[in-house]
Design a protein around this motif. Structure first.
Motif, mmCIF file in Angstrom:
data_model
loop_
_atom_site.group_PDB
_atom_site.id
_atom_site.type_symbol
_atom_site.label_atom_id
_atom_site.label_comp_id
_atom_site.label_asym_id
_atom_site.label_seq_id
_atom_site.Cartn_x
_atom_site.Cartn_y
_atom_site.Cartn_z
ATOM 1 N N GLY A 39 77.615 110.031 26.908
ATOM 2 C CA GLY A 39 77.434 111.068 27.925
ATOM 3 C C GLY A 39 77.888 110.661 29.313
ATOM 4 N N THR A 40 78.271 109.400 29.488
ATOM 5 C CA THR A 40 78.722 108.923 30.800
ATOM 6 C C THR A 40 80.080 109.526 31.132
ATOM 7 O OG1 THR A 40 77.502 106.862 30.547
ATOM 8 C CG2 THR A 40 79.293 106.866 32.138
ATOM 9 N N MET A 41 80.224 109.965 32.361
ATOM 10 C CA MET A 41 81.475 110.551 32.833
ATOM 11 C C MET A 41 82.331 109.484 33.511
ATOM 12 S SD MET A 41 79.826 113.935 34.654
ATOM 13 C CE MET A 41 81.376 114.683 35.102
ATOM 14 N N PHE A 42 83.630 109.562 33.304
ATOM 15 C CA PHE A 42 84.589 108.736 34.017
ATOM 16 C C PHE A 42 84.749 109.328 35.419
ATOM 17 C CE2 PHE A 42 89.329 107.734 34.535
ATOM 18 C CZ PHE A 42 89.096 106.453 35.005
ATOM 19 N N ILE A 43 85.108 108.517 36.408
ATOM 20 C CA ILE A 43 85.213 108.977 37.790
ATOM 21 C C ILE A 43 86.158 110.171 37.932
ATOM 22 C CG2 ILE A 43 87.031 107.299 38.410
ATOM 23 C CD1 ILE A 43 84.182 108.461 40.730
ATOM 24 N N ARG A 44 87.222 110.203 37.158
ATOM 25 C CA ARG A 44 88.180 111.307 37.263
ATOM 26 C C ARG A 44 87.652 112.594 36.629
ATOM 27 N NH1 ARG A 44 92.874 109.510 39.519
ATOM 28 N NH2 ARG A 44 93.316 107.286 39.351
ATOM 29 N N GLU A 45 86.584 112.512 35.850
ATOM 30 C CA GLU A 45 85.895 113.708 35.361
ATOM 31 C C GLU A 45 84.884 114.197 36.394
ATOM 32 O OE1 GLU A 45 84.995 113.352 30.788
ATOM 33 O OE2 GLU A 45 84.720 111.384 31.764
ATOM 34 N N ALA A 46 84.218 113.249 37.055
ATOM 35 C CA ALA A 46 83.173 113.582 38.021
ATOM 36 C C ALA A 46 83.738 114.075 39.348
ATOM 37 C CB ALA A 46 82.281 112.373 38.264
ATOM 38 N N ILE A 47 84.931 113.576 39.701
ATOM 39 C CA ILE A 47 85.572 113.953 40.964
ATOM 40 C C ILE A 47 87.030 114.296 40.700
ATOM 41 C CG2 ILE A 47 86.206 113.165 43.275
ATOM 42 C CD1 ILE A 47 83.743 111.411 43.280
ATOM 43 N N ASN A 48 87.454 115.441 41.193
ATOM 44 C CA ASN A 48 88.833 115.890 41.043
ATOM 45 C C ASN A 48 89.693 115.206 42.111
ATOM 46 O OD1 ASN A 48 91.279 117.282 41.214
ATOM 47 N ND2 ASN A 48 90.365 119.191 40.522
ATOM 48 N N PHE A 49 90.663 114.412 41.650
ATOM 49 C CA PHE A 49 91.539 113.664 42.547
ATOM 50 C C PHE A 49 92.899 114.341 42.752
ATOM 51 C CE2 PHE A 49 89.679 109.131 41.696
ATOM 52 C CZ PHE A 49 88.530 109.495 42.347
ATOM 53 N N ASP A 50 93.064 115.576 42.315
ATOM 54 C CA ASP A 50 94.375 116.226 42.392
ATOM 55 C C ASP A 50 94.948 116.257 43.810
ATOM 56 O OD1 ASP A 50 94.308 116.627 39.688
ATOM 57 O OD2 ASP A 50 93.895 118.785 39.775
ATOM 58 N N LYS A 51 94.087 116.360 44.815
ATOM 59 C CA LYS A 51 94.564 116.422 46.202
ATOM 60 C C LYS A 51 94.284 115.126 46.963
ATOM 61 C CE LYS A 51 94.282 121.406 46.463
ATOM 62 N NZ LYS A 51 93.693 122.567 47.120
ATOM 63 N N LEU A 52 93.987 114.067 46.217
ATOM 64 C CA LEU A 52 93.756 112.762 46.824
ATOM 65 C C LEU A 52 94.902 111.836 46.433
ATOM 66 C CD1 LEU A 52 91.494 111.164 48.446
ATOM 67 C CD2 LEU A 52 90.915 110.172 46.227
ATOM 68 N N THR A 53 95.519 111.212 47.401
ATOM 69 C CA THR A 53 96.600 110.269 47.135
ATOM 70 C C THR A 53 96.039 108.861 47.173
ATOM 71 O OG1 THR A 53 98.176 111.779 48.178
ATOM 72 C CG2 THR A 53 98.864 109.487 47.912
ATOM 73 N N VAL A 54 96.238 108.142 46.075
ATOM 74 C CA VAL A 54 95.805 106.752 45.982
ATOM 75 C C VAL A 54 97.026 105.950 45.554
ATOM 76 C CG1 VAL A 54 94.225 105.124 44.903
ATOM 77 C CG2 VAL A 54 93.480 107.475 45.305
ATOM 78 N N GLU A 55 97.542 105.140 46.468
ATOM 79 C CA GLU A 55 98.735 104.341 46.192
ATOM 80 C C GLU A 55 98.418 102.871 46.384
ATOM 81 O OE1 GLU A 55 101.486 105.989 48.983
ATOM 82 O OE2 GLU A 55 102.063 107.616 47.637
ATOM 83 N N GLN A 56 99.098 102.056 45.615
ATOM 84 C CA GLN A 56 98.835 100.625 45.641
ATOM 85 C C GLN A 56 100.108 99.865 45.964
ATOM 86 O OE1 GLN A 56 97.453 99.267 41.836
ATOM 87 N NE2 GLN A 56 97.886 97.150 42.301
ATOM 88 N N ASP A 57 100.010 98.909 46.903
ATOM 89 C CA ASP A 57 101.077 97.933 47.066
ATOM 90 C C ASP A 57 100.467 96.573 46.729
ATOM 91 O OD1 ASP A 57 99.874 96.902 49.409
ATOM 92 O OD2 ASP A 57 101.039 98.189 50.710
ATOM 93 N N PRO A 58 101.198 95.475 46.838
ATOM 94 C CA PRO A 58 100.675 94.202 46.324
ATOM 95 C C PRO A 58 99.268 93.814 46.773
ATOM 96 C CG PRO A 58 102.975 93.958 46.861
ATOM 97 C CD PRO A 58 102.576 95.341 47.311
ATOM 98 N N ASP A 59 98.879 94.103 48.015
ATOM 99 C CA ASP A 59 97.555 93.651 48.443
ATOM 100 C C ASP A 59 96.665 94.727 49.060
ATOM 101 O OD1 ASP A 59 98.914 94.001 50.772
ATOM 102 O OD2 ASP A 59 98.564 92.010 51.578
ATOM 103 N N THR A 60 97.093 95.977 49.031
ATOM 104 C CA THR A 60 96.332 97.041 49.686
ATOM 105 C C THR A 60 96.392 98.330 48.876
ATOM 106 O OG1 THR A 60 96.983 96.069 51.807
ATOM 107 C CG2 THR A 60 96.040 98.267 51.884
ATOM 108 N N ILE A 61 95.266 99.069 48.894
ATOM 109 C CA ILE A 61 95.224 100.412 48.318
ATOM 110 C C ILE A 61 95.222 101.384 49.489
ATOM 111 C CG2 ILE A 61 93.898 102.022 46.912
ATOM 112 C CD1 ILE A 61 92.624 99.565 45.560
ATOM 113 N N HIS A 62 96.131 102.362 49.463
ATOM 114 C CA HIS A 62 96.240 103.364 50.518
ATOM 115 C C HIS A 62 95.657 104.668 49.991
ATOM 116 C CE1 HIS A 62 98.944 100.567 52.574
ATOM 117 N NE2 HIS A 62 99.493 100.384 51.391
#
Length: 197
Positions: A39-62
């Motif tokens: 019954g546990t939800m994954f974060i992408r089920e609990a929160i809609n990320f469609d309008k959230l940009t999450v990008e990764q470079d070698p040492d930082t998440i933007h």
């Protein structure tokens, strides 16, 4: 004499403190919890990320944009939150001493002394709206100003960190009678620990 030895020990411990960074394994950053209860939800089920940009470079998440909650709880529910770091050893994920937990996340999400605030909620710009509903009400939008996140453990004294690690972040809801709701939220972030030079 003992006082002098103690001061020398404290001074040397400060010198030997080390910072570590978690270099991510997965470009998607978030992974489902491997030991979540049914019954546990994954974060992408609990929160809609469609309008959230999450990008990764070698040492930082933007991170920038909006996220909208899908998790639908009752207004009087309490949310417990936990962050725990695990080390992969001999084929198993072993717990470490690095844990952070709160029994009432909504009460402290904007507390300036909390890590949740320093690394996440300080960047949510619509504080008044979010504080009212927290992350309990489906459809609540979390508007983020652009920010950068480095997954770091700082000023660590003692044993050297090395190898694979994962952080397990969970949110669990409880009703007014302190009975857990069946739909908790859990996700993991996995990577290699590297000493910051």
């Amino acid at each position: 004499m003992w006082r002098i030895l103690f001061l020398i020990h404290v001074g040397l411990a400060g010198i030997w403190a080390t910072d570590y960074e978690l270099l991510l394994e997965d470009p998607d950053i978030f992974a489902p919890c491997t030991e979540a209860r049914p019954g546990t939800m994954f974060i992408r089920e609990a929160i809609n990320f469609d309008k959230l940009t999450v990008e990764q470079d070698p040492d930082t998440i933007h991170i920038s944009g909006n996220a909208t909650t899908n998790w639908d709880l009752q207004p009087n529910d309490r949310i417990a939150a936990k962050f725990a770091l695990f080390h992969y050893q001999r084929g198993n994920w072993e717990p470490t001493v690095f844990t952070m937990a709160t029994q009432d996340f909504c009460a402290i999400m904007y507390d300036k002394d909390q890590y949740w605030f320093k690394y996440w909620t300080t960047f949510i710009t619509n504080r008044q709206e979010v504080q009212q509903d927290c992350i309990k009400k489906a459809g609540t939008t979390l508007i983020h100003e652009p920010f950068h996140l480095r997954l770091m453990l700082t000023n660590i004294r003692g044993a050297t960190l090395h190898g694979r690690y994962k952080t397990v972040i969970s949110f669990e809801a409880f009703d007014e009678k302190n009975v857990p709701r069946p739909n908790s939220v859990c996700f993991e972030i996995r990577g290699e620990a590297e000493k910051v030079k």
